[in-house]
Scaffold this active site. Structure first.
Site, PDB file in Angstrom:
ATOM      1  N   ARG A  42      -9.244  -6.021   7.570  1.00  0.00           N
ATOM      2  CA  ARG A  42      -9.332  -4.982   6.534  1.00  0.00           C
ATOM      3  C   ARG A  42     -10.088  -3.766   7.047  1.00  0.00           C
ATOM      4  O   ARG A  42      -9.893  -2.653   6.566  1.00  0.00           O
ATOM      5  CB  ARG A  42     -10.002  -5.545   5.272  1.00  0.00           C
ATOM      6  CG  ARG A  42     -10.181  -4.516   4.152  1.00  0.00           C
ATOM      7  CD  ARG A  42     -10.472  -5.180   2.819  1.00  0.00           C
ATOM      8  NE  ARG A  42     -11.580  -6.108   2.898  1.00  0.00           N
ATOM      9  CZ  ARG A  42     -12.871  -5.746   2.800  1.00  0.00           C
ATOM     10  NH1 ARG A  42     -13.215  -4.477   2.631  1.00  0.00           N
ATOM     11  NH2 ARG A  42     -13.813  -6.664   2.858  1.00  0.00           N
ATOM     12  N   TYR A  54       6.707  12.220  -7.295  1.00  0.00           N
ATOM     13  CA  TYR A  54       7.108  10.834  -7.529  1.00  0.00           C
ATOM     14  C   TYR A  54       6.479  10.315  -8.823  1.00  0.00           C
ATOM     15  O   TYR A  54       5.335  10.619  -9.145  1.00  0.00           O
ATOM     16  CB  TYR A  54       6.679   9.993  -6.323  1.00  0.00           C
ATOM     17  CG  TYR A  54       6.856   8.515  -6.477  1.00  0.00           C
ATOM     18  CD1 TYR A  54       8.066   7.965  -6.888  1.00  0.00           C
ATOM     19  CD2 TYR A  54       5.807   7.649  -6.193  1.00  0.00           C
ATOM     20  CE1 TYR A  54       8.229   6.599  -7.027  1.00  0.00           C
ATOM     21  CE2 TYR A  54       5.959   6.277  -6.306  1.00  0.00           C
ATOM     22  CZ  TYR A  54       7.175   5.755  -6.733  1.00  0.00           C
ATOM     23  OH  TYR A  54       7.321   4.403  -6.864  1.00  0.00           O
ATOM     24  N   ASP A  88       2.457  15.320   0.650  1.00  0.00           N
ATOM     25  CA  ASP A  88       3.275  14.122   0.824  1.00  0.00           C
ATOM     26  C   ASP A  88       4.503  14.538   1.631  1.00  0.00           C
ATOM     27  O   ASP A  88       5.348  15.295   1.149  1.00  0.00           O
ATOM     28  CB  ASP A  88       3.673  13.561  -0.541  1.00  0.00           C
ATOM     29  CG  ASP A  88       4.438  12.244  -0.432  1.00  0.00           C
ATOM     30  OD1 ASP A  88       5.085  12.015   0.608  1.00  0.00           O
ATOM     31  OD2 ASP A  88       4.411  11.460  -1.400  1.00  0.00           O
ATOM     32  N   LYS A 145       9.538   4.192   3.895  1.00  0.00           N
ATOM     33  CA  LYS A 145      10.791   4.931   3.933  1.00  0.00           C
ATOM     34  C   LYS A 145      11.243   5.189   5.375  1.00  0.00           C
ATOM     35  O   LYS A 145      11.468   4.259   6.130  1.00  0.00           O
ATOM     36  CB  LYS A 145      10.623   6.228   3.134  1.00  0.00           C
ATOM     37  CG  LYS A 145       9.969   6.060   1.759  1.00  0.00           C
ATOM     38  CD  LYS A 145      10.701   5.089   0.854  1.00  0.00           C
ATOM     39  CE  LYS A 145      10.270   5.138  -0.609  1.00  0.00           C
ATOM     40  NZ  LYS A 145       8.867   4.781  -0.869  1.00  0.00           N
TER      41      LYS A 145
END
Length: 416
Positions: free
Chosen positions: A63, A116, A188, A213
């Site tokens: 992490r 989005y 973005d 994507k």
């Protein structure tokens, strides 16, 4: 010396997708090893203590850092022209971690009005819960951003091209206004990828991607990435990313590293196919409007060659008709898949008003121009003629139904 820094600085983006950020492997492995481990062993207690104290470099827990995810961060950051990157579990994890690391109660954020749906929900609902003010504005006119700026404005958030209907924002113009007030600009860049647009060159402070994507390109990962200065990325990694835990798994990072190697050739095919599909859609009488940066009358043309270096592979179009026509059209498709993503090998299509942008209220959708007859298609890697033929047969079936209905009412309808 192989792979020296001077040589890397001269590489083209297509080469960087394969070689950028590559770390030498002790065994000479050509492919980046997958370090599928949750934790890392210390040789001594003193070594573990020194790593936790920041006195010694080395890995502790995945992490907090992992060799596989770190290589991905370095590669995408180099493609975006930034010195550092942070790998996140999802695209929304990237948005949340990047924003919340620099915001607190009482701050103000200016956000593009078309983004989005889940980003909209984060800003309009969750931020309000924490006392962060958000103002949505149409950034196609940069002066609207100037009018929205306040003394407590800390960040400006942009999607360009905007999801879902490909509105284009002049990043340099917006960044200049934001920086006058010392506000950070986040872009973005998911729709474009670093091969077609590098927002840092236009003044962006942070760039985010849904790596799900195009960067991955195979539809088998959900992931996000943030690129920025070393200081900003360290702030994100040591606060929101570490403590909220939206970190990427090593296996997902490894899959994206593999996908990046073909990003250049995939984007070339995506873009070529999208141009052909857009040109087909423009000619259809049952299509009212087509939104695609590659069309000669799209506002993006003024930024081609400066901000943008390609049209991308996402198209939106408006139908003559109603929401039922839009739904029927999608249901009649045979090759094209109804799914809410983009950047996959498969061509994907969806109905934003009822799917990706359903978190918007009806009023917010109207302000953002997201109608009930708007359809978004993410053009894939199939033969372009097969994509077009599938659309053609679905259009024929959809509007034969309408033609029959209206003829029964005594009207004759011709679609050419």
């Amino acid at each position: 010396m192989r792979n020296n820094k001077n040589q890397k600085s001269q590489w083209q983006p297509a080469t960087m997708t394969i070689h950028g950020g590559k770390q030498p492997d002790q065994h000479g492995a050509l492919v980046a090893p997958l370090y599928q481990t949750a934790t890392f062993a210390f040789n001594t207690t003193a070594e573990g203590s020194a790593r936790f104290a920041g006195e010694e470099s080395g890995y502790i827990y995945s992490r907090l850092g992992n060799p596989t995810t770190n290589e991905l961060e370095a590669r995408v950051a180099q493609l975006e022209g930034f010195p550092a990157g942070a790998a996140c579990a999802t695209g929304m994890g990237a948005v949340s971690a990047a924003m919340l690391a620099f915001l607190q109660q009482g701050d103000h954020v200016v956000v593009a009005d078309a983004i989005y749906g889940c980003s909209f929900a984060l800003f309009s609902h969750l931020f309000k819960k924490f006392g962060i003010e958000v103002e949505f504005v149409d950034m196609t006119d940069a002066e609207n951003v100037r009018g929205a700026m306040r003394d407590n404005t800390k960040m400006v958030f942009i999607e360009t091209p905007a999801n879902p209907h490909l509105k284009i924002i002049d990043i340099a113009a917006v960044a200049a206004i934001a920086h006058e007030r010392q506000a950070r600009v986040i872009v973005d860049n998911t729709f474009m990828t670093p091969l077609l647009q590098q927002p840092r060159k236009q003044g962006a402070d942070l760039v985010i991607h849904s790596a799900t994507k195009f960067l991955n390109g195979h539809g088998d990962v959900v992931a996000g990435l943030i690129c920025g200065s070393a200081e900003d990325i360290e702030m994100i990694k040591s606060t929101t990313l570490k403590d909220m835990g939206a970190t990427m798994s090593p296996h997902d990072a490894w899959l994206i590293l593999r996908g990046l190697k073909t990003l250049d050739v995939r984007m070339e095919r995506h873009c070529q196919n999208a141009v052909k599909v857009a040109e087909y859609l423009v000619q259809q009488p049952f299509v009212r409007d087509v939104y695609f940066p590659g069309l000669p009358d799209h506002p993006a043309q003024r930024l081609m060659g400066t901000q943008m270096h390609g049209s991308g592979a996402v198209i939106a179009f408006e139908l003559h008709g109603d929401s039922q026509d839009a739904q029927r059209l999608l249901d009649y498709l045979e090759l094209i898949t109804i799914a809410v993503s983009l950047g996959d090998a498969e061509t994907l299509i969806q109905h934003p008003a009822s799917m990706t942008h359903s978190p918007y209220s009806a009023e917010a959708r109207a302000r953002a121009g997201i109608s009930e007859t708007l359809i978004r298609i993410a053009v894939g890697l199939e033969a372009a003629d097969d994509i077009i033929n599938d659309l053609a047969q679905a259009f024929a079936k959809t509007f034969v139904i309408d033609n029959t209905k209206e003829q029964q009412q005594g009207e004759t309808v011709s679609y050419g």
